[in-house]
Scaffold this active site. Structure first.
Site, PDB file in Angstrom:
ATOM      1  CG  ASP A 286       7.472   2.028  -5.770  1.00 42.41           C
ATOM      2  OD1 ASP A 286       6.697   2.227  -4.817  1.00 42.41           O
ATOM      3  OD2 ASP A 286       8.242   1.045  -5.834  1.00 42.41           O
TER       4      ASP A 286
ATOM      5  CE1 TYR B 202       6.134   0.080 -10.278  1.00 42.55           C
ATOM      6  CE2 TYR B 202       4.347  -0.976  -9.099  1.00 42.55           C
ATOM      7  CZ  TYR B 202       5.536  -0.281  -9.087  1.00 42.55           C
ATOM      8  OH  TYR B 202       6.117   0.050  -7.896  1.00 42.55           O
TER       9      TYR B 202
ATOM     10  CG  ASP C 208       8.784   4.190  -0.181  1.00 43.84           C
ATOM     11  OD1 ASP C 208       7.630   4.589  -0.417  1.00 43.84           O
ATOM     12  OD2 ASP C 208       9.021   3.042   0.255  1.00 43.84           O
TER      13      ASP C 208
ATOM     14  CE  LYS D 133      20.308   6.464 -15.719  1.00 42.72           C
ATOM     15  NZ  LYS D 133      21.325   7.115 -14.859  1.00 42.72           N
TER      16      LYS D 133
ATOM     17  CG  ASP E  53      21.626   9.153 -11.836  1.00 44.84           C
ATOM     18  OD1 ASP E  53      20.940  10.037 -12.396  1.00 44.84           O
ATOM     19  OD2 ASP E  53      22.686   8.731 -12.326  1.00 44.84           O
TER      20      ASP E  53
HETATM   21  C1  IPM Z   1       3.230   1.856  -3.432  1.00 44.57           C
HETATM   22  C2  IPM Z   1       3.567   0.427  -3.131  1.00 44.57           C
HETATM   23  C3  IPM Z   1       3.051  -0.437  -4.271  1.00 44.57           C
HETATM   24  C4  IPM Z   1       3.728   0.006  -5.550  1.00 44.57           C
HETATM   25  C5  IPM Z   1       3.220  -1.944  -4.050  1.00 44.57           C
HETATM   26  C6  IPM Z   1       2.587  -2.376  -2.737  1.00 44.57           C
HETATM   27  C7  IPM Z   1       2.691  -2.750  -5.188  1.00 44.57           C
HETATM   28  O1  IPM Z   1       4.934   0.277  -2.934  1.00 44.57           O
HETATM   29  O2  IPM Z   1       2.026   2.176  -3.547  1.00 44.57           O
HETATM   30  O3  IPM Z   1       4.148   2.658  -3.536  1.00 44.57           O
HETATM   31  O4  IPM Z   1       4.847  -0.450  -5.855  1.00 44.57           O
HETATM   32  O5  IPM Z   1       3.169   0.826  -6.253  1.00 44.57           O
HETATM   33 MG    MG Z   2       6.027   2.074  -2.959  1.00 47.75          MG
END
Ligand code: IPM
Ligand code: MG
Length: 369
Positions: free
Chosen positions: A253, A147, A257, A197, A229
């Site tokens: 990240d 990032y 999710d 990884k 993975d």
């Molecule tokens: C998160 C989001 C952010 C990230 C984006 C919106 C920049 O996906 O907080 O997980 O990638 O960190």
């Molecule tokens: Mg995210």
């Protein structure tokens, strides 16, 4: 009698469903303050697309100075289709959220993926895999890796466009997130899975070596390593075998999710981003729902406010050490779910469909035991 303590909170509701769910979270916070006898001083600032409209910038100076003058930031969400055409560097996500993380050195992102037993039917996983619910705490490093690594950019090389992102971790950055992960694991089931990884990345070799080294100071905690993975598969195969997961920025990240989806709804999940900084007696942090601004359902009054409300609970716990108040909010949420109230994202046959506002009011009412 002692005067109640006053906590200064910067409220940045942002875009999309941000303002709707924030209103409910503030309602809960204010009622909780009455019940637990503390005071909050709330100061609202513009952020994201809303700030672009008003000032031309996603993170105006006024907003940043409000945050600097506060003990914690309560954040909603930013972004939406309206601002997708802005240059990448000016888009709400990149121009507001990432600079805030970097500016306040918020290196540790805690994302609890909580699947309540009553909501396990909302999980897309087969019922035998999630029966009884589960809670996995994903601890994501938030200010390093791809990032922020330099060099970063796009250039022309021998007539061809070349894009570069750089993955960099310093030993000290891995050490501080590792220590935090072990300290948190001690308050839970005393086991950590570190995800990397290491079969490909130099970064991961360092990550794994540092985790092993830090583990020597926490011999009561079990540490295992998993390739990213494989972790993506194991979360689906056996979610209940995990407790604390620690990983670098981009892996975190993506995996957070995935974990959110396994719980059934991202609308339930809060997060805390913690820094090294102390504001007075408090640990500075930014608290926000794990989900985004959900522009498709914004303004309809149907968004689930629970992620924002549980973010308030995390703020009370991690920044202000108000553990009883945090537990009060968490148990009010559980009670409301147990009563069968559901927003659209978690609704199922036989439960009661409620609006954002109704859910907020009910949780507020359930704060007094
Ligand atoms: C998160 C989001 C952010 C990230 C984006 C919106 C920049 O996906 O907080 O997980 O990638 O960190
Ligand atoms: Mg995210």
């Amino acid at each position: 009698m002692d005067m109640p303590v006053t906590y200064k909170i910067a409220v940045l509701a942002g875009d999309g469903i941000g303002p709707e769910v924030m209103a409910e979270a503030i309602g809960v916070l204010q009622r909780c303050a009455e019940l637990d006898q503390f005071r909050v001083e709330l100061s609202e600032s513009l952020v994201g697309g809303a700030a672009v409209e008003a000032t031309g910038k996603a993170l105006p100076e006024d907003t940043l100075s409000n945050c600097e003058a506060s003990d914690a930031i309560l954040f909603g969400s930013v972004g939406g289709p309206k601002w997708e055409k802005l240059p990448p560097n000016e888009q709400p996500e990149r121009a507001a959220l990432l600079p805030l993380r970097k500016h306040f050195n918020l290196f540790a992102n805690l994302r609890p993926a909580l699947c309540l037993p009553e909501l396990s039917a909302a999980s897309p996983l087969r019922s035998d895999l999630v029966q009884g619910g589960f809670e996995i705490l994903c601890i994501r490093e938030l200010t390093g890796g791809l990032y922020f690594g330099q060099p970063k950019g796009t250039r022309i090389e021998r007539g061809e466009t070349v894009a570069v992102d750089t993955m960099v971790y310093r030993k000290s950055e891995v050490e501080r997130i590792a220590h935090l992960a072990f300290q948190i694991a001690r308050l839970r089931k005393r086991k950590i899975v570190s995800v990397d990884k290491a079969n490909v990345l130099e970064n991961s070799l360092l990550w794994r070596a540092v985790l092993k080294e830090v583990a020597l100071a926490y011999t009561d905690v079990e540490l295992t390593h998993m390739l990213v993975d494989n972790a993506a598969m194991q979360f689906i195969r056996a979610p209940k075998t995990f407790d604390v997961v620690v990983t670098e920025n981009l892996f975190g990240d993506i995996l957070s999710d995935e974990l959110a989806m396994l719980t059934g709804s991202i609308g339930m999940l809060p997060s805390a981003s913690l820094g090294t900084g102390q504001h007075g007696n408090y640990r500075f942090g930014l608290y926000e729902p794990s989900g985004g601004s959900a522009p498709d359902i914004a303004g309809k009054g149907i968004a689930n406010p629970i992620a924002q409300i549980l973010s308030v609970a995390m703020m009370l716990r991690y920044s202000f050490s108000l553990n009883d108040a945090a537990a009060r909010i968490e148990s009010a949420v559980r009670k409301t779910i147990a009563k069968g109230l559901r927003t659209k994202d978690i609704w199922s046959e036989g439960t009661v469909l409620v609006s954002t506002k109704e859910m907020g009011l009910e949780i507020r009412a359930n704060l007094d035991h």
